[in-house]
Design an enzyme around this catalytic site. Structure first.
Site, mmCIF file in Angstrom:
data_model
loop_
_atom_site.group_PDB
_atom_site.id
_atom_site.type_symbol
_atom_site.label_atom_id
_atom_site.label_comp_id
_atom_site.label_asym_id
_atom_site.label_seq_id
_atom_site.Cartn_x
_atom_site.Cartn_y
_atom_site.Cartn_z
ATOM 1 C CE LYS A 75 9.716 42.589 30.201
ATOM 2 N NZ LYS A 75 9.998 43.990 30.632
HETATM 3 C C1 LIG Z 1 10.787 44.360 31.690
HETATM 4 C C2 LIG Z 1 11.272 45.756 31.700
HETATM 5 C C3 LIG Z 1 12.416 46.136 32.442
HETATM 6 C C4 LIG Z 1 13.179 45.168 33.324
HETATM 7 O O1 LIG Z 1 13.846 44.183 32.575
HETATM 8 P P1 LIG Z 1 14.381 42.834 33.300
HETATM 9 O O2 LIG Z 1 14.881 41.969 32.203
HETATM 10 O O3 LIG Z 1 13.146 42.262 33.972
HETATM 11 O O4 LIG Z 1 15.412 43.224 34.283
HETATM 12 C C5 LIG Z 1 12.848 47.451 32.350
HETATM 13 N N1 LIG Z 1 12.179 48.359 31.609
HETATM 14 C C6 LIG Z 1 11.080 48.026 30.877
HETATM 15 C C7 LIG Z 1 10.390 49.081 30.094
HETATM 16 C C8 LIG Z 1 10.580 46.724 30.901
HETATM 17 O O5 LIG Z 1 9.488 46.402 30.194
#
Ligand SMILES: *Cc1c(COP(=O)(O)O)cnc(C)c1O
Length: 462
Positions: free
Chosen positions: A112
């Site tokens: 993220k």
């Molecule tokens: C947010 C997240 C996901 C999922 O990603 P999306 O874009 O919501 O599908 C998977 N793994 C981790 C570690 C995350 O923080």
């Protein structure tokens, strides 16, 4: 370049307007009116470039006139300067034909950071130019909140408040939210669960007096700027494995469908992607849908990959929009049906989805077993989310096409599950080894709209 709503009833906006607005006024999500194309020559020219230059070339056509080239280059440079790896998104090999894209070298150790760091800099430049301030409020089950606080800390034009469920995030996640000392970022520990956090956030957006009074803005994963930032590493990794001359596939640990939707955009731009594989944990609404069982909500069951514990994947609406031939009315109708439980996907739309997407799921036991097996076979210690991806990739991949599995978080972010699976307790990278010693600053708050709004109004700096 204009952005239109997936439900067809909101005004078209520029990139900057869509970014600052987040959700469209008709309840839909913004998507570009047309998807920019990169030719095989454009893609081949990315070979050997820095991550930052690749990011500039891939994202530039989506930005329109919102930022000048110089501004945009500076924004990208600042966004990725704090990453702990010169490649930003390095690719390592797990097995013949199977690669892991490490997306956890950012400041909060999850993918993220790629989007949030960029969006922080984009907001700051856009708001300063407009002479405006905004208040960002977010709800988090852990990773989004820490990435947002880290991205916006110390910026002048924004105050950030993150609601997280008290006692229900990992200690690393909590400390990443509570230890930054900057006056404009605030961690709020709500007495409730993640659904309560999301419900109060929605209440704040529906309280128009409050919303306009504090100039509320959102940075959750439906913001198109976040999707766009994630398109870049599909290009950088595919090119390092031989694209455009060679096809690749991707497996993506999926919750809200934001990360894998970025892969779909990359494919539509011209990147030769064979399969986009959705990997889910036991909360498998997407896997059920993609295997023809309709899109029906169930109960969320807590798992060892908590960032994927989700029943409704908000960005899936964008995939449906394209699968239904960009018919906003059809999407609006499906979303109506979803509010009362779910819907079946039409046969034509199902075929369109299956052209790009496959899916698989991993149980808790399979996830733990994959962490242990991957450590043994390759020396890589996976976080539980990445392990879900590796398990599904191994099960579904066509060995004639290289597979890239996205590693979405660093194992040290989820040390308990990793230790249970492998016997090893992964240490934090040295640059954040003092996280457990830094003082925490957090406000515990009732699950009550008035209490939260009063607190926010009292804390904002302008
Ligand atoms: C947010 C997240 C996901 C999922 O990603 P999306 O874009 O919501 O599908 C998977 N793994 C981790 C570690 C995350 O923080």
């Amino acid at each position: 370049m204009k952005y239109i709503s997936t439900r067809g009833q909101a005004p078209a906006l520029t990139f900057e307007e869509a970014m600052l607005t987040g959700l469209a006024r008709d309840g839909g999500l913004y998507v570009p009116e047309t998807i920019p194309q990169m030719s095989a020559t454009d893609i081949a020219a990315l070979a050997g470039l820095s991550y930052e230059e690749t990011a500039f070339r891939v994202m530039r056509p989506f930005i329109g006139d919102s930022f000048t080239d110089d501004e945009f280059r500076d924004i990208i440079a600042r966004a990725y300067a704090g990453f702990g790896h010169a490649a930003r998104a390095p690719l390592v090999q797990l097995a013949p034909g199977h690669f892991l894209l490490e997306l956890f070298h950012g400041p909060t150790l999850a993918f993220k950071d790629f989007a949030m760091q960029l969006i922080g800099q984009l907001f700051e430049v856009a708001l300063k130019r407009r002479g405006e301030r905004v208040t960002i409020v977010g709800a988090t089950s852990g990773d989004t909140g820490s990435a947002a606080i880290e991205a916006f800390r110390g910026l002048d034009a924004v105050d950030v408040f993150i609601l997280f469920p008290h006692g229900r995030v990992s200690e690393v996640q909590r400390r990443q939210m509570t230890t930054p000392a900057d006056a404009n970022v605030h961690a709020l520990a709500l007495d409730g669960d993640f659904d309560d956090c999301q419900a109060r956030l929605k209440d704040m957006f529906n309280d128009f007096a409050f919303r306009d009074g504090v100039r509320l803005a959102g940075v959750n994963s439906i913001n198109f700027a976040r999707v766009l930032a994630q398109v870049v590493y599909y290009f950088s990794s595919a090119v390092s494995l031989g694209a455009p001359g060679r096809k690749v596939s991707f497996t993506v640990p999926t919750g809200n469908f934001g990360d894998i939707f970025a892969g779909y955009i990359a494919k539509r731009m011209g990147l030769p992607i064979d399969r986009l594989v959705v990997a889910t944990n036991q909360n498998d609404i997407l896997h059920r849908c993609l295997t023809g069982q309709g899109y029906f909500k169930g109960e969320t069951i807590p798992s060892i990959s908590p960032s994927m514990d989700i029943q409704v994947s908000s960005n899936f609406e964008r995939a449906l929009f394209y699968a239904y031939g960009q018919d906003g009315n059809a999407v609006a109708q499906l979303m109506d049906e979803l509010s009362t439980g779910g819907f079946n996907v039409s046969q034509g739309a199902m075929e369109a989805l299956r052209e790009s997407f496959s899916s698989g799921r991993a149980s808790e036991e399979e996830t733990l077993a994959t962490i242990a097996a991957t450590l043994k076979s390759s020396g890589e210690l996976l976080c539980p989310h990445s392990a879900v991806g590796v398990k599904v990739a191994e099960e579904t991949r066509d060995t004639s096409v290289p597979m890239i599995t996205l590693a979405t978080a660093h194992p040290a972010k989820f040390p308990d599950a990793v230790e249970k699976a492998s016997g090893l307790r992964p240490p934090l990278p040295p640059r954040m080894a003092d996280l457990y010693d830094r003082p925490e600053r957090v406000c515990r708050i009732d699950n009550d709209l008035v209490a939260i709004e009063t607190h926010i109004k009292g804390q904002i700096t302008a």
